[in-house]
Design a protein around this motif. Structure first.
Motif, short mmCIF file in Angstrom:
data_model
loop_
_atom_site.label_atom_id
_atom_site.label_comp_id
_atom_site.label_asym_id
_atom_site.label_seq_id
_atom_site.Cartn_x
_atom_site.Cartn_y
_atom_site.Cartn_z
N UNK A 123 0.86 -1.19 0.00
CA UNK A 123 0.00 0.00 0.00
C UNK A 123 0.89 1.23 0.00
N UNK A 124 1.09 1.79 -1.21
CA UNK A 124 2.05 2.88 -1.32
C UNK A 124 1.85 3.63 -2.64
N UNK A 125 2.26 4.90 -2.64
CA UNK A 125 2.27 5.69 -3.87
C UNK A 125 3.70 6.08 -4.19
N UNK A 126 4.12 5.78 -5.42
CA UNK A 126 5.43 6.19 -5.90
C UNK A 126 5.27 7.33 -6.90
N UNK A 127 6.03 8.41 -6.72
CA UNK A 127 6.10 9.47 -7.72
C UNK A 127 7.35 9.20 -8.54
N UNK A 128 7.17 8.91 -9.82
CA UNK A 128 8.28 8.44 -10.65
C UNK A 128 8.61 9.46 -11.74
N UNK A 129 9.77 10.12 -11.67
CA UNK A 129 10.17 11.05 -12.74
C UNK A 129 10.42 10.29 -14.04
N UNK A 130 10.06 10.91 -15.14
CA UNK A 130 10.28 10.31 -16.46
C UNK A 130 11.12 11.25 -17.32
N UNK A 131 11.76 10.74 -18.37
CA UNK A 131 12.64 11.58 -19.21
C UNK A 131 11.91 12.79 -19.77
N UNK A 132 12.64 13.90 -19.88
CA UNK A 132 12.06 15.11 -20.47
C UNK A 132 12.24 15.14 -21.98
N UNK A 133 12.88 14.12 -22.52
CA UNK A 133 13.07 14.03 -23.96
C UNK A 133 13.71 12.71 -24.35
N UNK A 134 14.94 12.53 -23.92
CA UNK A 134 15.70 11.33 -24.26
C UNK A 134 15.26 10.17 -23.36
N UNK A 135 14.73 9.11 -23.97
CA UNK A 135 14.20 7.99 -23.19
C UNK A 135 15.27 7.29 -22.36
N UNK A 136 16.53 7.47 -22.71
CA UNK A 136 17.62 6.83 -21.96
C UNK A 136 17.85 7.48 -20.61
N UNK A 137 17.22 8.62 -20.36
CA UNK A 137 17.46 9.34 -19.11
C UNK A 137 16.66 8.80 -17.92
N UNK A 138 15.87 7.77 -18.11
CA UNK A 138 15.16 7.20 -16.97
C UNK A 138 16.13 6.38 -16.12
N UNK A 139 15.90 6.32 -14.82
CA UNK A 139 16.83 5.61 -13.94
C UNK A 139 16.47 4.13 -13.86
N UNK A 140 17.45 3.32 -13.50
CA UNK A 140 17.21 1.89 -13.31
C UNK A 140 16.20 1.66 -12.19
N UNK A 141 16.28 2.47 -11.15
CA UNK A 141 15.35 2.34 -10.03
C UNK A 141 13.92 2.64 -10.47
N UNK A 142 13.75 3.65 -11.34
CA UNK A 142 12.42 3.98 -11.84
C UNK A 142 11.84 2.81 -12.63
N UNK A 143 12.67 2.19 -13.46
CA UNK A 143 12.21 1.04 -14.25
C UNK A 143 11.81 -0.12 -13.34
N UNK A 144 12.64 -0.40 -12.34
CA UNK A 144 12.31 -1.48 -11.39
C UNK A 144 10.99 -1.21 -10.68
N UNK A 145 10.79 0.06 -10.29
CA UNK A 145 9.56 0.43 -9.58
C UNK A 145 8.34 0.24 -10.47
N UNK A 146 8.43 0.68 -11.72
CA UNK A 146 7.31 0.56 -12.65
C UNK A 146 6.97 -0.90 -12.95
N UNK A 147 7.97 -1.76 -12.88
CA UNK A 147 7.73 -3.19 -13.11
C UNK A 147 7.04 -3.85 -11.91
#
Length: 236
Positions: free
Chosen positions: A1-25
């Protein structure tokens, strides 16, 4: 039971973090400012989760529904079209309500447009004020007059079709020679940062209408130097 606020790239898709990807999965579902925009990112990284629309036009209406989902035991992630949720984007209402109800919230570090714009502007970055978007009508002139007196570096977001007009207004309020920088299309193929006086930037973008997301960084007002008072000048 939790809410994650996950930043996403402002243009280049490679700028997302590994932690963000793990969280989204790992989350049960993802709230998106625009499911189509977020869908491109998620498809690129082969992430399949239920998507729900959560944006400025429906956030009041669906707020209670989202809270109920989290309280039922689900873990949700919130994405905006680009950058960090809550920074001139939807997210604050949901975050505030989660905190009010004792629901765990975690904001991941990641992309936001104003930081690279500030750093590469060449203006002082040790002390600054971020104002987001200026009011469109009511209170706009007053806000500009207030910011003109600000001694810290000022950061604003602006839309491309209003940029030239806004820079011209700033040249009047701040002074034509106040130094500034305009960054657009950050992290993208046609990224550009132009540094000049407010007047010079206004003239340039009047002649060359821009495209893309815009960040304006403006030099703070120089503090007035106090005239040194020597002992012989002091009043008896």
């Amino acid at each position: 039971m939790k809410l994650y606020l996950v930043p996403t790239p402002i243009g280049n898709l490679a700028d997302i973090t590994l932690r963000a990807l793990d969280t989204l999965k790992q989350v049960d579902a993802i709230l998106c400012e625009d499911t189509r925009t977020s869908g491109v990112l998620l498809k690129h990284y082969q992430i399949q989760k239920p998507l729900y629309a959560y944006h400025q036009h429906n956030e009041h209406r669906v707020l209670e529904q989202m809270i109920e989902q989290i309280r039922s035991g689900k873990t949700l992630a919130l994405l905006t079209d680009a950058g960090t949720p809550g920074i001139s984007d939807p997210g604050f209402l949901l975050l505030r309500e989660c905190i009010r109800q004792g629901i765990a919230v975690e904001c991941l570090p990641g992309a936001t447009a104003f930081v690279p714009a500030l750093v590469q502007s060449g203006l002082p970055a040790n002390s600054f004020v971020f104002e987001g978007f200026l009011p469109l009508k009511k209170g706009r002139k007053t806000k500009l007059e207030q910011l003109a007196l600000e001694e810290r570096t000022v950061i604003l977001y602006e839309s491309p079709h209003r940029l030239a007009k806004s820079l011209a207004e700033m040249a009047v309020s701040f002074g034509a020679e106040r130094q500034a920088a305009v960054s657009r299309e950050l992290t993208k193929m046609f990224e550009e940062t132009r540094r000049d006086s407010l007047q010079g930037l206004a003239q340039h973008y009047t002649q060359h209408p821009p495209k893309g997301e815009i960040v304006i960084v403006i030099e703070g007002k120089q503090p007035e130097k106090k005239r040194r008072q020597y002992p012989e000048e002091e009043e008896e």
